[in-house]
Design a protein around this motif. Structure first.
Motif, PDB file in Angstrom:
ATOM      1  N   ARG A  80       0.808  -1.222   0.000  1.00 28.92           N
ATOM      2  CA  ARG A  80       0.000   0.000   0.000  1.00 28.92           C
ATOM      3  C   ARG A  80       0.844   1.275   0.000  1.00 28.92           C
ATOM      4  NH1 ARG A  80      -5.649   0.686   1.404  1.00 28.92           N
ATOM      5  NH2 ARG A  80      -5.991   2.890   1.065  1.00 28.92           N
ATOM      6  N   ARG A  81       2.032   1.191   0.623  1.00 31.58           N
ATOM      7  CA  ARG A  81       2.874   2.367   0.790  1.00 31.58           C
ATOM      8  C   ARG A  81       4.270   2.124   0.209  1.00 31.58           C
ATOM      9  NH1 ARG A  81       2.029   5.741   5.478  1.00 31.58           N
ATOM     10  NH2 ARG A  81       3.860   6.811   4.669  1.00 31.58           N
ATOM     11  N   GLU A 111       4.220  15.953  16.440  1.00 37.03           N
ATOM     12  CA  GLU A 111       3.604  15.946  15.105  1.00 37.03           C
ATOM     13  C   GLU A 111       4.655  15.953  14.001  1.00 37.03           C
ATOM     14  OE1 GLU A 111      -0.748  17.630  14.520  1.00 37.03           O
ATOM     15  OE2 GLU A 111       0.621  19.127  15.370  1.00 37.03           O
ATOM     16  N   GLY A 116       2.194  13.568  10.966  1.00 39.95           N
ATOM     17  CA  GLY A 116       0.732  13.572  10.900  1.00 39.95           C
ATOM     18  C   GLY A 116       0.128  12.988  12.149  1.00 39.95           C
ATOM     19  N   ALA A 119      -3.504   6.988  13.651  1.00 44.29           N
ATOM     20  CA  ALA A 119      -4.701   6.225  13.308  1.00 44.29           C
ATOM     21  C   ALA A 119      -4.986   5.200  14.404  1.00 44.29           C
ATOM     22  CB  ALA A 119      -4.501   5.511  11.975  1.00 44.29           C
ATOM     23  N   GLU A 137      -4.794   0.105   5.520  1.00 46.73           N
ATOM     24  CA  GLU A 137      -5.740   1.178   5.212  1.00 46.73           C
ATOM     25  C   GLU A 137      -5.537   2.358   6.165  1.00 46.73           C
ATOM     26  OE1 GLU A 137      -8.757   3.435   3.567  1.00 46.73           O
ATOM     27  OE2 GLU A 137      -7.910   1.586   2.760  1.00 46.73           O
ATOM     28  N   ALA A 140      -2.569   4.411   5.301  1.00 51.56           N
ATOM     29  CA  ALA A 140      -2.564   5.064   3.991  1.00 51.56           C
ATOM     30  C   ALA A 140      -2.361   6.567   4.143  1.00 51.56           C
ATOM     31  CB  ALA A 140      -3.862   4.777   3.242  1.00 51.56           C
ATOM     32  N   LYS A 141      -2.828   7.121   5.279  1.00 53.84           N
ATOM     33  CA  LYS A 141      -2.732   8.564   5.500  1.00 53.84           C
ATOM     34  C   LYS A 141      -2.039   8.911   6.808  1.00 53.84           C
ATOM     35  CE  LYS A 141      -6.830   9.457   2.776  1.00 53.84           C
ATOM     36  NZ  LYS A 141      -8.256   9.643   2.808  1.00 53.84           N
ATOM     37  N   SER A 142      -1.376   7.965   7.400  1.00 55.00           N
ATOM     38  CA  SER A 142      -0.704   8.179   8.677  1.00 55.00           C
ATOM     39  C   SER A 142       0.563   7.330   8.699  1.00 55.00           C
ATOM     40  CB  SER A 142      -1.644   7.768   9.814  1.00 55.00           C
ATOM     41  OG  SER A 142      -1.061   8.020  11.064  1.00 55.00           O
ATOM     42  N   ASN A 143       1.470   7.651   9.595  1.00 54.28           N
ATOM     43  CA  ASN A 143       2.691   6.866   9.740  1.00 54.28           C
ATOM     44  C   ASN A 143       2.686   6.005  10.991  1.00 54.28           C
ATOM     45  OD1 ASN A 143       4.049   7.814   7.375  1.00 54.28           O
ATOM     46  ND2 ASN A 143       4.367   9.752   8.438  1.00 54.28           N
TER      47      ASN A 143
END
Length: 186
Positions: A80-81, A111, A116, A119, A137, A140-143
């Motif tokens: 995904r990443r 931060e 970011g 999750a 999933e 996908a928008k976080s580390n």
């Protein structure tokens, strides 16, 4: 060598109380291969030769041991990443039990280290594709993702950065607990 880094970073996480003797796992991506800690082994005692190489379908291509039972999660994240070169999974207690109460901006520098927010993944049976896909999933928008009742997963472009992110989440959990104890909010 990346194998030596994996062994050393795992030892550090163990010494800092973020894993137990048999819990947690670390992997690094090497092109189309993943080098990962083995399952059911005392990980702080691992040597580089104990690590397992798998392909992105989970097939062992090098090594004498079986890969971590969470190999599916590692593979799903790498698929995904493509920017991720390392995955660290700890069983740090405080972030796990405080999952929904931790705020990434509680400590000023957090931060920027995390890149970011954090999750949160609901409780899902460990070692399953269901968990692997849910974590991939979430990342996908976080580390960083905290798996409720399970542990922390942190990713990064290097092993050092992924380990640091796991440690930052643990620091945030400690700060959250202190704030709760001091009556400073939820």
């Amino acid at each position: 060598m990346i194998e030596e880094e994996i062994v050393e970073y795992y030892r550090l996480l163990y010494l800092r109380g973020q894993t137990t003797l048999l819990s947690g796992n670390i992997s690094a991506r090497l092109g189309d291969l993943v080098v990962i800690t083995p399952t059911s082994a005392p990980k702080p005692l691992l040597r580089p030769s104990d690590l397992v190489y798998i392909d992105l379908d989970g097939r062992v291509v090098k090594g004498e041991r079986a890969p971590s039972s969470e190999w599916r999660m590692h593979v799903a994240i790498y698929r995904r990443r493509p920017d991720v070169a390392a995955v660290v999974h700890t069983h740090a207690v405080l972030p796990t039990v405080l999952a929904e109460r931790i705020e990434a901006d509680l400590l000023l520098e957090s931060e920027s280290y995390l890149g970011g927010g954090i999750a949160v993944v609901p409780p899902i049976k460990p070692g399953t594709w269901e968990l692997a896909e849910a974590v991939a999933e979430a990342l996908a928008k976080s580390n960083v993702a905290i798996m409720k009742k399970h542990g922390v997963v942190a990713v990064g472009p290097s092993l050092a950065e992924a380990v640091n992110r796991a440690e930052v989440v643990n620091d945030l959990a400690l700060a959250t607990l202190a704030r709760i104890w001091l009556g400073g909010g939820p």
